[in-house]
Design a protein around this motif. Structure first.
Motif, short mmCIF file in Angstrom:
data_model
loop_
_atom_site.label_atom_id
_atom_site.label_comp_id
_atom_site.label_asym_id
_atom_site.label_seq_id
_atom_site.Cartn_x
_atom_site.Cartn_y
_atom_site.Cartn_z
N LYS A 114 0.83 -1.21 0.00
CA LYS A 114 0.00 0.00 0.00
C LYS A 114 0.87 1.26 0.00
O LYS A 114 2.00 1.26 0.46
N ILE A 116 1.62 4.81 1.48
CA ILE A 116 1.45 5.46 2.77
C ILE A 116 1.88 6.93 2.68
O ILE A 116 2.88 7.26 2.04
N LYS A 136 -3.80 10.62 1.70
CA LYS A 136 -3.73 10.74 3.16
C LYS A 136 -5.07 10.38 3.81
O LYS A 136 -5.12 9.72 4.85
N ASP A 137 -6.18 10.80 3.19
CA ASP A 137 -7.50 10.63 3.80
C ASP A 137 -8.12 9.27 3.55
O ASP A 137 -9.19 8.96 4.10
N THR A 138 -7.50 8.44 2.72
CA THR A 138 -8.10 7.15 2.34
C THR A 138 -7.67 6.03 3.28
O THR A 138 -6.48 5.77 3.44
N GLN A 139 -8.64 5.41 3.89
CA GLN A 139 -8.42 4.25 4.76
C GLN A 139 -9.42 3.15 4.41
O GLN A 139 -10.60 3.43 4.28
N PRO A 140 -8.97 1.91 4.24
CA PRO A 140 -7.57 1.47 4.27
C PRO A 140 -6.82 1.99 3.06
O PRO A 140 -7.43 2.34 2.05
N PRO A 141 -5.49 2.03 3.13
CA PRO A 141 -4.69 2.54 2.01
C PRO A 141 -4.85 1.70 0.75
O PRO A 141 -5.27 0.54 0.81
#
Length: 293
Positions: A114, A116, A136-141
Motif C-alpha cells: 500500500k 502510505i 492521506k484521507d483514504t483508509q484502508p490505504p
C-alpha cells in the motif's frame, strides 16, 4: 501499459528531421551562424535557471507530448492520462511525501504493498496537494496500481469516482503558461472551439529533449542506480505515456537505434529486484512495475 514498438508516424518524423539535418550541412557557412547563438542561449538558461523554469515530472512529460505549434497532444494518445498520474505518485515520493508500506516478513511484492502518506506538508503545487490529500484521507490505504486508476477515473466503483483528478492536462498546461513555456490560444475545429497551448519558449523544451537524449547516449552510465532518480523516472514515464519517441525524433538513425536499445535495457529490468538495492526509491519502482508488468 504501452509496448515498445517503432511507431510509423514517429519514424517518418524522425527521418524527416534527419534529412533536414543532412540538408543543413550543405548550406553555405554563413547561414549556420544562428545555431551557435541558439546553443549559447541554452547555456545561459542553464546557468541562470530560475524557479519559474523548474518543471515537475508531469509538466516535463506533457511538454514532450505537446505539438509545438498546434499546442495540444495527439488525439490518438490514450496513455498519457495514466502516465501523468504515475508522474504525480513519483513526484510526491521524491519530495518525501509518500512511501510504500513495509514489506513485512513474507516480503510482499511491490504491486501488493500500500501507498502510505509520509508527510502531508503542502508541496506548493495544487495538483500534487490534491492527490496527496486523497491518499492521506483514504483508509484502508490503496496500492500504486489502484491509485493510478483512481486518480485517472478508471474505476467501476461509483463511490470512488470523487478521487478522479479532472482537467489535468489543461491545468498542467496553464502551469507551463505561468512559467513562460507555453502561451494560450483558441482554435476552431469546425464544430467546436478548443483552447490550445502552443510553445513559446523553445529553449526550455530543447533543453528537456537534450537531457533525455544525453541520458541514453553521451551520458549513459549503464546502471539505473547511478542515474538521477528524477531523470530515470522521466524516461520510464515518458515511455509509458507514449511521448518518449518525440524526444528521439530528431536523432539520426544510428543514434536513434542506440537510444532505443538502451531504453529497452531499462524496460527489461526487474523492478522487484531493483527496489531491493541500496539507495533506491521503492515507490518509483512500484510505479514502473505498474506500467511494465
Amino acid at each position: 501499459m504501452t509496448s515498445l514498438t517503432q511507431r510509423s508516424s514517429g519514424l517518418v518524423q524522425r527521418r524527416t528531421e534527419a534529412s533536414r539535418t543532412a540538408a543543413e550541412k550543405d548550406r553555405p557557412s554563413g547561414q549556420e551562424d544562428d545555431e551557435p547563438r541558439r546553443g549559447d542561449e541554452q547555456d545561459d538558461d542553464d546557468t541562470g535557471d530560475s524557479k519559474e523554469t523548474r518543471l515537475t515530472l508531469m509538466e516535463e512529460v506533457l511538454l514532450l507530448g505537446l505539438k509545438d505549434r498546434e499546442g495540444y497532444t495527439s488525439f490518438w494518445n490514450d496513455c498519457i492520462s495514466s502516465g501523468l498520474r504515475g508522474c504525480m505518485l513519483i513526484e510526491l515520493a521524491l519530495r518525501g511525501r509518500l512511501q510504500l508500506e513495509a514489506c513485512g516478513m513474507r516480503r510482499k511484492g511491490l504491486l501488493a504493498r500500500k501507498v502510505i502518506c509520509k508527510s502531508d506538508a503542502p508541496t506548493g503545487d495544487v495538483l500534487l496537494d490534491e492527490a496527496l490529500k486523497h491518499i492521506k484521507d483514504t483508509q484502508p490505504p490503496e496500492t500504486v496500481q489502484s491509485w493510478i486508476e483512481l486518480l485517472s477515473g478508471e474505476t467501476w466503483n461509483p463511490l470512488k469516482l470523487h478521487y478522479q483528478l479532472r482537467n489535468v492536462r489543461e491545468r498542467l498546461a496553464k502551469n507551463l503558461v505561468e512559467k513562460g513555456v507555453l502561451t494560450t490560444e483558441k482554435q476552431n475545429f469546425l464544430l467546436f472551439d478548443m483552447t490550445t497551448h502552443p510553445l513559446t519558449n523553445n529553449n526550455i523544451k530543447q533543453r528537456l529533449i537534450k537531457k533525455v537524449q544525453e541520458a541514453v547516449l553521451d551520458k549513459w552510465v549503464n546502471d539505473p542506480h547511478r542515474m538521477d532518480k528524477r531523470l530515470l523516472a522521466l524516461i520510464f514515464l515518458a515511455h509509458s505515456s507514449d511521448v518518449l519517441e518525440n524526444a528521439f525524433a530528431p536523432l539520426l538513425d544510428d543514434q536513434y537505434d542506440l537510444a532505443m536499445k538502451r531504453v529497452r535495457q531499462l524496460l527489461e529490468l526487474e523492478p522487484e529486484g531493483e527496489s531491493m538495492k541500496a539507495n533506491t526509491n521503492e515507490l518509483l519502482w512500484a510505479v514502473v512495475a505498474a506500467f511494465t508488468k
